[in-house]
Design a protein around this motif. Structure first.
Motif, PDB file in Angstrom:
ATOM      1  N   CYS A  65       0.822  -1.206   0.000  1.00  0.00           N
ATOM      2  CA  CYS A  65       0.000   0.000   0.000  1.00  0.00           C
ATOM      3  C   CYS A  65       0.857   1.257   0.000  1.00  0.00           C
ATOM      4  CB  CYS A  65      -0.950   0.001   1.195  1.00  0.00           C
ATOM      5  SG  CYS A  65      -0.144  -0.120   2.805  1.00  0.00           S
ATOM      6  N   ARG A  66       0.181   2.387  -0.209  1.00  0.00           N
ATOM      7  CA  ARG A  66       0.832   3.693  -0.237  1.00  0.00           C
ATOM      8  C   ARG A  66      -0.111   4.692   0.420  1.00  0.00           C
ATOM      9  NH1 ARG A  66      -1.717   6.503  -4.284  1.00  0.00           N
ATOM     10  NH2 ARG A  66      -2.919   5.210  -5.750  1.00  0.00           N
ATOM     11  N   ARG A  67       0.412   5.870   0.732  1.00  0.00           N
ATOM     12  CA  ARG A  67      -0.391   6.915   1.355  1.00  0.00           C
ATOM     13  C   ARG A  67      -0.853   7.895   0.298  1.00  0.00           C
ATOM     14  NH1 ARG A  67      -1.980   6.619   6.489  1.00  0.00           N
ATOM     15  NH2 ARG A  67       0.154   6.281   7.187  1.00  0.00           N
ATOM     16  N   SER A  68      -2.154   8.175   0.287  1.00  0.00           N
ATOM     17  CA  SER A  68      -2.707   9.220  -0.562  1.00  0.00           C
ATOM     18  C   SER A  68      -3.332  10.238   0.368  1.00  0.00           C
ATOM     19  CB  SER A  68      -3.754   8.643  -1.524  1.00  0.00           C
ATOM     20  OG  SER A  68      -4.345   9.671  -2.288  1.00  0.00           O
ATOM     21  N   GLN A  69      -2.580  11.310   0.654  1.00  0.00           N
ATOM     22  CA  GLN A  69      -2.906  12.233   1.737  1.00  0.00           C
ATOM     23  C   GLN A  69      -2.991  11.409   3.035  1.00  0.00           C
ATOM     24  OE1 GLN A  69      -6.317  14.561   0.525  1.00  0.00           O
ATOM     25  NE2 GLN A  69      -5.046  15.882  -0.744  1.00  0.00           N
ATOM     26  N   SER A  70      -4.171  11.290   3.611  1.00  0.00           N
ATOM     27  CA  SER A  70      -4.249  10.499   4.843  1.00  0.00           C
ATOM     28  C   SER A  70      -4.718   9.075   4.573  1.00  0.00           C
ATOM     29  CB  SER A  70      -5.211  11.168   5.833  1.00  0.00           C
ATOM     30  OG  SER A  70      -6.514  11.241   5.276  1.00  0.00           O
ATOM     31  N   ARG A  71      -5.331   8.827   3.443  1.00  0.00           N
ATOM     32  CA  ARG A  71      -5.911   7.521   3.154  1.00  0.00           C
ATOM     33  C   ARG A  71      -4.850   6.526   2.690  1.00  0.00           C
ATOM     34  NH1 ARG A  71     -11.315   7.245   3.259  1.00  0.00           N
ATOM     35  NH2 ARG A  71     -12.467   9.199   3.406  1.00  0.00           N
ATOM     36  N   VAL A  72      -5.156   5.252   2.908  1.00  0.00           N
ATOM     37  CA  VAL A  72      -4.254   4.176   2.518  1.00  0.00           C
ATOM     38  C   VAL A  72      -4.828   3.510   1.270  1.00  0.00           C
ATOM     39  CG1 VAL A  72      -3.267   1.960   3.217  1.00  0.00           C
ATOM     40  CG2 VAL A  72      -3.481   3.814   4.885  1.00  0.00           C
ATOM     41  N   ARG A  73      -3.991   3.409   0.236  1.00  0.00           N
ATOM     42  CA  ARG A  73      -4.414   2.841  -1.035  1.00  0.00           C
ATOM     43  C   ARG A  73      -3.489   1.697  -1.432  1.00  0.00           C
ATOM     44  NH1 ARG A  73      -8.615   5.121  -0.214  1.00  0.00           N
ATOM     45  NH2 ARG A  73      -9.370   7.007  -1.259  1.00  0.00           N
ATOM     46  N   ALA A  74      -4.035   0.726  -2.165  1.00  0.00           N
ATOM     47  CA  ALA A  74      -3.213  -0.362  -2.692  1.00  0.00           C
ATOM     48  C   ALA A  74      -2.239   0.195  -3.716  1.00  0.00           C
ATOM     49  CB  ALA A  74      -4.094  -1.430  -3.319  1.00  0.00           C
ATOM     50  N   ARG A  75      -1.044  -0.384  -3.774  1.00  0.00           N
ATOM     51  CA  ARG A  75      -0.040   0.089  -4.727  1.00  0.00           C
ATOM     52  C   ARG A  75      -0.440  -0.216  -6.165  1.00  0.00           C
ATOM     53  NH1 ARG A  75       4.358   2.422  -3.249  1.00  0.00           N
ATOM     54  NH2 ARG A  75       5.102   2.297  -1.090  1.00  0.00           N
ATOM     55  N   SER A  76      -1.165  -1.294  -6.341  1.00  0.00           N
ATOM     56  CA  SER A  76      -1.591  -1.671  -7.683  1.00  0.00           C
ATOM     57  C   SER A  76      -2.834  -2.543  -7.569  1.00  0.00           C
ATOM     58  CB  SER A  76      -0.481  -2.450  -8.408  1.00  0.00           C
ATOM     59  OG  SER A  76      -0.235  -3.690  -7.762  1.00  0.00           O
ATOM     60  N   ALA A  77      -3.454  -2.818  -8.716  1.00  0.00           N
ATOM     61  CA  ALA A  77      -4.628  -3.684  -8.719  1.00  0.00           C
ATOM     62  C   ALA A  77      -4.271  -5.072  -8.197  1.00  0.00           C
ATOM     63  CB  ALA A  77      -5.210  -3.772 -10.126  1.00  0.00           C
ATOM     64  N   GLY A  78      -3.040  -5.503  -8.433  1.00  0.00           N
ATOM     65  CA  GLY A  78      -2.607  -6.826  -8.003  1.00  0.00           C
ATOM     66  C   GLY A  78      -2.423  -6.948  -6.501  1.00  0.00           C
ATOM     67  N   THR A  79      -2.220  -5.830  -5.826  1.00  0.00           N
ATOM     68  CA  THR A  79      -2.001  -5.882  -4.379  1.00  0.00           C
ATOM     69  C   THR A  79      -3.255  -5.513  -3.598  1.00  0.00           C
ATOM     70  OG1 THR A  79      -1.215  -3.583  -4.298  1.00  0.00           O
ATOM     71  CG2 THR A  79       0.431  -5.320  -4.647  1.00  0.00           C
ATOM     72  N   ARG A  80      -4.343  -5.180  -4.298  1.00  0.00           N
ATOM     73  CA  ARG A  80      -5.566  -4.757  -3.611  1.00  0.00           C
ATOM     74  C   ARG A  80      -6.117  -5.856  -2.701  1.00  0.00           C
ATOM     75  NH1 ARG A  80      -8.181  -3.057  -7.804  1.00  0.00           N
ATOM     76  NH2 ARG A  80      -7.330  -0.952  -7.643  1.00  0.00           N
TER      77      ARG A  80
END
Length: 473
Positions: A65-80
């Motif tokens: 995952c990675r940080r998008s402002q405060s939210r946490v997002r998957a790095r890619s569709a494969g890691t979701r």
């Protein structure tokens, strides 16, 4: 969630962590600083709404995952999907950990979801982790301290396993030591649930730490179980005792397969100052093959040598001198009276036979302190109700002595002479009392008071039996 960025907009060294000033859970917690990050999360120091310091662990794996402002997002569709599994596992185990109550396990106060991830709020413990002490203050790690810490950590591990959990990330940096020398297991981010005493084939995410993780955690589908935590704790203690981290278990396994000498030298026979048999238990707990280790923390606890170092003993000498029988009273002489009335002689009352005194040469009850939830322990003579020796806990000694002596005496006197009594358990509000007569002197018994929330009755009975067997009258 609110974010205060007034003095941080110009910073270029900000990584994946949330910024100081960030609030969580409807403003209940305010992050004050970043502490560290690991394979499964980021740890922060924070304050709650009452100004108390707490630790907050955020479920965050930089691999997925990675940080998008405060939210946490998957790095890619494969890691979701991996990230989704990670958050679910984090929540599940955090909720399980919140049910644990033990003085040597960090407490979890709250679990919640926010920012598309999960958080747990834990006790803030003052002190230093074991790795810092090894590196910076190794002289503090005396044999007496390590022996004391080992008993408490093994008992804490038994409590975790009894609740069908594995820690899976025990290492010196996850063992905190308070200023009072109390060890506390922290960072359960990699923990997972398992059937008690059973192996678990785990194909999900895992944390391995070279030198501390057993080889079964390196392999997808490896059979992990209580013996895996046992290896990791023993390897951490090995580092504290020897001053060097043990060899990678994969390297040890290769040497074993090639019939070469184990590159990890045993402690027994090479380190002085420890009770006989103590270092042998650590060497066994660090066996490369899981079947050669202790299969449960309770087995390890049972194998630990009972006597504390002599400098740590609290010896109580009790000597009661039996006075000589009272001399027979002579018959009263007749007193001349005006009227010659015969006076009957006074017949002396026979002296009441006195019970023989119980002599105690040396009593060491310090082993009772290894029992989880220990509040106090006493050696009591059932014939007189007197307290012959004590190992005080947190309760008021004088009040507790009298109350426990009365309870124990009443219970033992309820049994007919000759009845075999192994022990008696009494539950009273928030406390648990265990009473065990000595095998050779059944009218003398040991009573121990425990905190009901943190006590493990089965392990407490085992340790109480060992202490009772070591008492010599």
């Amino acid at each position: 969630m609110a974010l205060d960025t007034s003095d941080l907009l110009a910073r270029s060294d900000i990584g994946d962590e949330l910024l100081p000033g960030t609030t969580l859970f409807h403003g209940s917690y305010r992050i004050t600083r970043f502490i560290n990050s690991g394979g499964f999360g980021i740890t922060y120091l924070a304050q709650d709404s009452l100004g108390r310091e707490v630790v907050i662990k955020e479920c965050f794996s930089s691999n997925f995952c990675r940080r998008s402002q405060s939210r946490v997002r998957a790095r890619s569709a494969g890691t979701r999907e991996h990230l989704s599994k990670l958050v679910r596992a984090f929540l599940r185990e955090a909720q399980s950990l919140a049910l644990l109550r033990h003085p040597n396990i960090v407490g979890v106060h709250q679990v919640f979801e926010e920012n598309d991830t999960a958080y747990m709020v834990l006790d803030y413990i003052r002190g230093h982790d074991l790795l810092e002490i090894i590196d910076e203050k190794p002289a503090d790690l005396t044999p007496a301290m390590i022996v004391r810490m080992t008993g408490k950590l093994v008992a804490a591990l038994a409590y975790i396993h009894d609740n069908q959990l594995l820690h899976c990330d025990i290492a010196p940096d996850n063992i905190f030591v308070t200023p009072a020398g109390e060890p506390v297991l922290i960072d359960f981010g990699a923990s997972r649930r398992t059937a008690a005493g059973a192996a678990q084939k785990y194909s999900g995410l895992s944390v391995v730490k070279d030198g501390y993780s057993p080889h079964e955690l390196y392999t997808v589908g490896g059979n992990s179980g209580p013996w895996s935590d046992i290896y990791a704790l023993a390897a951490s203690l090995y580092h504290a005792i020897s001053g060097q981290a043990p060899e990678n278990c994969q390297t040890r396994l290769s040497a074993l397969a090639e019939k070469r000498a184990d590159p990890c030298k045993p402690l027994a026979g090479h380190v002085a100052g420890y009770p006989p048999g103590f270092l042998e238990t650590i060497d066994r707990a660090m066996a490369v093959m899981p079947t050669a280790r202790f299969q449960s923390a309770a087995d390890w606890l049972k194998a630990l040598p009972q006597p504390e170092p002599k400098a740590e003993r609290k010896v109580v000498l009790v000597r009661r001198v039996v006075p000589a029988p009272a001399a027979a009273t002579e018959p009263a002489r007749e007193t001349p009276r005006a009227a010659a009335v015969p006076v009957a002689p006074v017949v002396p009352m026979p002296a009441r036979p006195r019970r023989p005194a119980t002599r105690v040469a040396e009593v060491d009850l310090s082993g009772l302190r290894r029992i989880s939830g220990f509040r106090g322990g006493w050696l009591i003579d059932a014939l007189t109700g007197s307290v012959m020796a004590s190992e005080a806990g947190g309760a008021e000694p004088e009040v507790a002595d009298r109350a426990l002596a009365a309870v124990a005496q009443a219970n033992l006197q309820a049994f007919a002479p000759g009845d075999a009594v192994e022990d008696i358990q009494i539950a009273r509000t928030d406390r648990l009392h265990l009473i065990r007569p000595l095998d050779r002197t059944p009218h003398v018994f040991i009573c121990v008071t425990l905190d009901r929330e943190t006590a493990n009755p089965a392990l407490a009975r085992m340790q109480l039996r060992r202490v009772a067997q070591a008492v010599r009258l």
